[in-house]
Write a protein that holds these residues in place. Sequence first.
Motif, PDB file in Angstrom:
ATOM      1  N   ARG A   1      -2.069  -8.080   4.534  1.00  0.00           N
ATOM      2  CA  ARG A   1      -1.004  -8.095   5.500  1.00  0.00           C
ATOM      3  C   ARG A   1       0.063  -7.942   4.830  1.00  0.00           C
ATOM      4  O   ARG A   1       0.477  -7.884   3.707  1.00  0.00           O
ATOM      5  CB  ARG A   1      -0.990  -9.628   5.868  1.00  0.00           C
ATOM      6  N   ASP A   2       1.057  -7.474   5.534  1.00  0.00           N
ATOM      7  CA  ASP A   2       2.424  -7.007   5.353  1.00  0.00           C
ATOM      8  C   ASP A   2       3.424  -8.059   5.871  1.00  0.00           C
ATOM      9  O   ASP A   2       3.436  -8.197   7.042  1.00  0.00           O
ATOM     10  CB  ASP A   2       2.943  -5.635   5.865  1.00  0.00           C
ATOM     11  N   LEU A   3       3.895  -9.076   4.944  1.00  0.00           N
ATOM     12  CA  LEU A   3       4.736  -9.958   5.096  1.00  0.00           C
ATOM     13  C   LEU A   3       5.812  -9.901   4.294  1.00  0.00           C
ATOM     14  O   LEU A   3       5.839  -9.621   3.119  1.00  0.00           O
ATOM     15  CB  LEU A   3       4.038 -11.427   4.954  1.00  0.00           C
TER      16      LEU A   3
ATOM     17  N   ARG B   1       0.648  -1.273  -0.074  1.00  0.00           N
ATOM     18  CA  ARG B   1       0.031   0.040   0.170  1.00  0.00           C
ATOM     19  C   ARG B   1       0.893   1.248  -0.015  1.00  0.00           C
ATOM     20  O   ARG B   1       0.257   2.413  -0.099  1.00  0.00           O
ATOM     21  CB  ARG B   1      -0.789  -0.187   1.295  1.00  0.00           C
ATOM     22  N   ALA B   2       2.229   1.085   0.046  1.00  0.00           N
ATOM     23  CA  ALA B   2       2.951   2.142   0.185  1.00  0.00           C
ATOM     24  C   ALA B   2       2.811   3.287   1.195  1.00  0.00           C
ATOM     25  O   ALA B   2       3.142   4.512   1.194  1.00  0.00           O
ATOM     26  CB  ALA B   2       3.018   2.815  -1.381  1.00  0.00           C
ATOM     27  N   ASP B   3       2.455   2.758   2.288  1.00  0.00           N
ATOM     28  CA  ASP B   3       2.299   3.486   3.364  1.00  0.00           C
ATOM     29  C   ASP B   3       3.443   3.172   4.483  1.00  0.00           C
ATOM     30  O   ASP B   3       3.354   3.415   5.643  1.00  0.00           O
ATOM     31  CB  ASP B   3       0.868   3.532   4.196  1.00  0.00           C
ATOM     32  N   LYS B   4       4.193   2.195   4.216  1.00  0.00           N
ATOM     33  CA  LYS B   4       5.385   1.716   5.094  1.00  0.00           C
ATOM     34  C   LYS B   4       6.798   1.849   4.220  1.00  0.00           C
ATOM     35  O   LYS B   4       6.528   1.311   2.978  1.00  0.00           O
ATOM     36  CB  LYS B   4       5.113   0.221   5.750  1.00  0.00           C
ATOM     37  N   VAL B   5       7.723   1.866   4.793  1.00  0.00           N
ATOM     38  CA  VAL B   5       9.081   1.017   4.357  1.00  0.00           C
ATOM     39  C   VAL B   5       9.902   0.565   5.513  1.00  0.00           C
ATOM     40  O   VAL B   5      10.058   0.909   6.393  1.00  0.00           O
ATOM     41  CB  VAL B   5       9.970   2.371   3.790  1.00  0.00           C
ATOM     42  N   VAL B   6      10.583  -0.578   5.031  1.00  0.00           N
ATOM     43  CA  VAL B   6      11.284  -1.304   6.042  1.00  0.00           C
ATOM     44  C   VAL B   6      12.805  -1.074   5.255  1.00  0.00           C
ATOM     45  O   VAL B   6      13.213  -1.071   4.042  1.00  0.00           O
ATOM     46  CB  VAL B   6      11.039  -2.933   5.842  1.00  0.00           C
ATOM     47  N   PHE B   7      13.598  -0.401   6.251  1.00  0.00           N
ATOM     48  CA  PHE B   7      14.984   0.093   5.830  1.00  0.00           C
ATOM     49  C   PHE B   7      15.736  -1.071   6.675  1.00  0.00           C
ATOM     50  O   PHE B   7      15.411  -1.441   7.849  1.00  0.00           O
ATOM     51  CB  PHE B   7      15.445   1.237   6.221  1.00  0.00           C
ATOM     52  N   THR B   8      17.032  -1.283   6.108  1.00  0.00           N
ATOM     53  CA  THR B   8      17.837  -2.607   6.759  1.00  0.00           C
ATOM     54  C   THR B   8      19.069  -1.536   7.286  1.00  0.00           C
ATOM     55  O   THR B   8      19.598  -0.903   6.461  1.00  0.00           O
ATOM     56  CB  THR B   8      18.242  -3.658   6.051  1.00  0.00           C
ATOM     57  N   ASP B   9      19.840  -2.288   8.544  1.00  0.00           N
ATOM     58  CA  ASP B   9      21.037  -1.771   8.914  1.00  0.00           C
ATOM     59  C   ASP B   9      22.081  -2.619   8.788  1.00  0.00           C
ATOM     60  O   ASP B   9      21.942  -3.850   9.616  1.00  0.00           O
ATOM     61  CB  ASP B   9      20.806  -1.098  10.219  1.00  0.00           C
TER      62      ASP B   9
ATOM     63  N   TRP C   1       8.723 -12.874   8.286  1.00  0.00           N
ATOM     64  CA  TRP C   1       8.043 -12.102   9.468  1.00  0.00           C
ATOM     65  C   TRP C   1       6.963 -11.230   8.891  1.00  0.00           C
ATOM     66  O   TRP C   1       6.760 -10.773   7.592  1.00  0.00           O
ATOM     67  CB  TRP C   1       9.205 -11.169  10.143  1.00  0.00           C
ATOM     68  N   ASP C   2       6.326 -10.743  10.008  1.00  0.00           N
ATOM     69  CA  ASP C   2       4.870 -10.033   9.825  1.00  0.00           C
ATOM     70  C   ASP C   2       5.283  -8.688  10.272  1.00  0.00           C
ATOM     71  O   ASP C   2       5.488  -8.381  11.555  1.00  0.00           O
ATOM     72  CB  ASP C   2       3.519 -10.930  10.492  1.00  0.00           C
ATOM     73  N   PHE C   3       4.860  -7.676   9.440  1.00  0.00           N
ATOM     74  CA  PHE C   3       4.890  -6.273  10.183  1.00  0.00           C
ATOM     75  C   PHE C   3       3.583  -5.636   9.767  1.00  0.00           C
ATOM     76  O   PHE C   3       3.620  -4.219   9.384  1.00  0.00           O
ATOM     77  CB  PHE C   3       6.104  -5.448   9.717  1.00  0.00           C
ATOM     78  N   THR C   4       2.661  -6.392   9.656  1.00  0.00           N
ATOM     79  CA  THR C   4       1.276  -5.800   9.430  1.00  0.00           C
ATOM     80  C   THR C   4       0.899  -4.542  10.527  1.00  0.00           C
ATOM     81  O   THR C   4       0.439  -3.412  10.219  1.00  0.00           O
ATOM     82  CB  THR C   4       0.086  -6.680   9.557  1.00  0.00           C
ATOM     83  N   ASN C   5       1.419  -5.075  11.662  1.00  0.00           N
ATOM     84  CA  ASN C   5       1.293  -3.963  12.974  1.00  0.00           C
ATOM     85  C   ASN C   5       2.998  -3.513  13.100  1.00  0.00           C
ATOM     86  O   ASN C   5       3.651  -4.140  13.525  1.00  0.00           O
ATOM     87  CB  ASN C   5       0.927  -4.657  14.109  1.00  0.00           C
TER      88      ASN C   5
ATOM     89  N   LYS D   1       9.867 -23.908   0.663  1.00  0.00           N
ATOM     90  CA  LYS D   1       8.423 -24.073   0.060  1.00  0.00           C
ATOM     91  C   LYS D   1       7.879 -23.594   1.838  1.00  0.00           C
ATOM     92  O   LYS D   1       8.364 -24.324   2.591  1.00  0.00           O
ATOM     93  CB  LYS D   1       7.883 -25.627  -0.431  1.00  0.00           C
ATOM     94  N   LEU D   2       6.927 -22.559   1.531  1.00  0.00           N
ATOM     95  CA  LEU D   2       6.350 -22.168   2.933  1.00  0.00           C
ATOM     96  C   LEU D   2       5.076 -22.738   2.916  1.00  0.00           C
ATOM     97  O   LEU D   2       4.155 -22.533   1.782  1.00  0.00           O
ATOM     98  CB  LEU D   2       6.460 -20.718   2.933  1.00  0.00           C
ATOM     99  N   SER D   3       4.497 -23.338   3.960  1.00  0.00           N
ATOM    100  CA  SER D   3       3.064 -23.850   3.857  1.00  0.00           C
ATOM    101  C   SER D   3       2.694 -23.217   5.276  1.00  0.00           C
ATOM    102  O   SER D   3       2.816 -23.813   6.452  1.00  0.00           O
ATOM    103  CB  SER D   3       3.054 -25.427   3.850  1.00  0.00           C
ATOM    104  N   ASP D   4       1.529 -22.332   5.050  1.00  0.00           N
ATOM    105  CA  ASP D   4       1.204 -21.555   6.215  1.00  0.00           C
ATOM    106  C   ASP D   4      -0.138 -20.817   5.815  1.00  0.00           C
ATOM    107  O   ASP D   4      -0.041 -20.143   4.761  1.00  0.00           O
ATOM    108  CB  ASP D   4       2.327 -20.596   6.799  1.00  0.00           C
ATOM    109  N   ARG D   5      -1.123 -21.138   6.713  1.00  0.00           N
ATOM    110  CA  ARG D   5      -2.516 -20.441   6.342  1.00  0.00           C
ATOM    111  C   ARG D   5      -2.353 -18.914   6.196  1.00  0.00           C
ATOM    112  O   ARG D   5      -3.034 -18.347   5.274  1.00  0.00           O
ATOM    113  CB  ARG D   5      -3.588 -20.865   7.094  1.00  0.00           C
ATOM    114  N   ARG D   6      -1.229 -18.272   6.617  1.00  0.00           N
ATOM    115  CA  ARG D   6      -1.124 -16.924   6.980  1.00  0.00           C
ATOM    116  C   ARG D   6      -0.438 -16.502   5.410  1.00  0.00           C
ATOM    117  O   ARG D   6      -0.545 -15.425   4.886  1.00  0.00           O
ATOM    118  CB  ARG D   6      -0.268 -16.524   7.850  1.00  0.00           C
ATOM    119  N   THR D   7      -0.024 -17.261   4.669  1.00  0.00           N
ATOM    120  CA  THR D   7       0.834 -17.072   3.319  1.00  0.00           C
ATOM    121  C   THR D   7       0.145 -17.943   2.371  1.00  0.00           C
ATOM    122  O   THR D   7       0.741 -17.541   1.072  1.00  0.00           O
ATOM    123  CB  THR D   7       2.280 -17.254   3.673  1.00  0.00           C
ATOM    124  N   ASP D   8      -0.530 -18.893   2.283  1.00  0.00           N
ATOM    125  CA  ASP D   8      -0.686 -19.646   1.396  1.00  0.00           C
ATOM    126  C   ASP D   8      -1.476 -19.031   0.141  1.00  0.00           C
ATOM    127  O   ASP D   8      -1.310 -19.382  -1.109  1.00  0.00           O
ATOM    128  CB  ASP D   8      -1.902 -20.859   1.873  1.00  0.00           C
ATOM    129  N   SER D   9      -2.246 -18.078   0.384  1.00  0.00           N
ATOM    130  CA  SER D   9      -2.834 -17.227  -0.887  1.00  0.00           C
ATOM    131  C   SER D   9      -1.907 -16.600  -1.549  1.00  0.00           C
ATOM    132  O   SER D   9      -2.255 -16.424  -2.695  1.00  0.00           O
ATOM    133  CB  SER D   9      -3.861 -16.148  -0.300  1.00  0.00           C
TER     134      SER D   9
END
Length: 500
Positions: free
Chosen positions: A406-408, A332-340, A421-425, A473-481
Motif C-alpha cells: 500500500r502507498d500511505l 516501489r518507485a513507480d509514483k511521486v507525490v509533489f506538493t504545491d 492518506w492513501d494513494f495506492t490508487n 499514535k496511529l491505531s488502524d488495521r491498515r497501518t498497524d503492520s
Amino acid sequence: MTLSHDPRTRRRRLGVAAAAAGLLAALLTTAPASATPDPGDSPVAGKRVSQSEAAEVRGAIADGEIPGQDEIVHSANIEHLTNVPKDALPGYNTDLAFQGRYAYAGNYDGFRIFDISNPKAPRTVAQVLCPGSQNDISVSGNLLFLSTDSSRSDNSCASTTQPATEKSSWEGMKIFDISDKANPKYVAAVETACGSHTHTLVPERKNVYIYVSSYSPSATFPDCQPPHDGISVIKVPRKAPEKAAVVGFPVLFPGEGPDGGGNPGAPTNPGVSKTTGCHDLTVLPSKDLAAGACMGDGILFSIKDPEHPKVIDRVQDNVNFAFWHSATFNQRADKVVFTDELGGGGAATCNAAIGPNRGADGIYDITGRGDHRKLVFRNYYKIPRHQADTENCVAHNGSLIPVKGRDLMVQAWYQGGISVWDFTNSAHPHEIAYFERGPLTTDTLQIAGSWSAYYYNGYIYSNDIMKGFDVLKLSDRRTDSARRVHLPELNVQTQPEYFD
C-alpha cells in the motif's frame, strides 16, 4: 483546551466570502516575491483579517463547523500522546530528523535534540542556539547538518543578519559533531550560492554528499547571481568533516538567457513561480533516483553518479501548481507525490474559494524504464476539511508509512493539521486519519501549525511551528503492520528501503 474525537469530514462555507475570492485573485496575480515559500529570517507579524472574516471565523466555531481556538480534534484512530512546548529556542520550529532513540528538531534559532525512547514523555537532551533560517536539519552517523538560508554576518552561531548585497555575508551549510548528544560541537561550514533553503543527504560509506537547494538570485547579490538553475553538491568526508567542500553545481535547467531554462513564470504562466533553483529534493538511493520540487518545475533524475545527477524527465502544471515545494516517492518507485505550497506557507488556502486542486498534492505515476521514464499526472489530494481564513494551510512536509502493498503517507498542512492518506490508487487518493488544532487566533492570520509530520518506528512526530513537538499514535488495521518496521536512522528526504 478541549479534546474531542471528531471523525466527521467538514465541508463548510468558510472562504466563500468575497474577501476569500479576493485572496484567490491575489494569489494568482501577485508579484513573484509573494510566492517565495516559508517564513523569513525572523517571525512575521500576523496580518489582521477584516471584521467580516473574523466574525465568520467566530461564527463557524460557535456552530461547531471548525474547532475552537487551540482546541484539538482528531479522528478516532489517532491518539495524541504528548506535546512538548518550545523552550530555549523561541523561533519557528521547522524540520525533523531521527536516529535511534533520538529526534532532532530544527528551529530558526538553532536545533533541539530529544530522547524519544519513551514516546509518551520525550526528554530534551540538548538545545543549540545557532540562528539562521530555516535550519533545515539532517543526520548521518556522528554528523548533523544544518541549512542556513538567511544572509548572516559570518558563519558562526553568534552571527547577526546582514544584507545579501554585501560580499562578506555568509549563507550555506553548517556541520556539527553529535557523538556526544548532550554537547554537539560545531566543526565546519560551507558557503553555497544563494545559501541553503533545504538540503538532502546522499550518504556513502566514506563520504556524505549533500544536495543543497536554494533559489531567488539577484544581480545585486554577489554570492547569489543569476542564472541559478541548479543545485550545489557538497562532499563531506566522514573522518574529516572539516574538509567538506562544494564539488559541483550541476545545471538541472539548461537554457539560453539570464534565467536559464526553467519555468518562466508570469506573465507567460500567471500565478506560477519562475524557476530560479530548487526548493527541495528527495532521493531514493536504493533505486538511484531523485525527485526535485523546483519552484515552477517537477523533475525526475538519476543519481547513479552522485556528483553528476542526470535529469530524466521534467513536468510543469501551469494550471493548478504555484510553487513546487517537496517530493515523496512511494516504496516501489513507480509514483511521486509533489506538493504545491500555494501562498508560500503563509496564506489561508484550505477553503472553498481556493478549491481542492490548488495548494494540494499532485500524484504522478512513473512509467517506462531507465532514462526513458516519464512522470504522468494522475490526480490531486487535499485535506477535506476547510480551514478558517485566519489559518495558514497548504500542503507541506510528510513521509511514507511503511506498509507492504500500500502507498500511505502522513503529511503536515500547517494549521490544517496532520493528514494520513492513501494513494495506492493514484487516481483516487483518500484520507484515513487526521489531527488538528483550532485556529491560533480568530482575528489574525498568523504563521503556525505543523511544519513537518513524519512516521518513525511506530509513531507520528510533528514539529509545530508555535506549539512545539507533538507525538501521535496511529491505531488502524491498515497501518498497524508498519509498527514492525524499525529504522536506525531517518532523514525523510533520503528515503530508506523499508523492506530490504
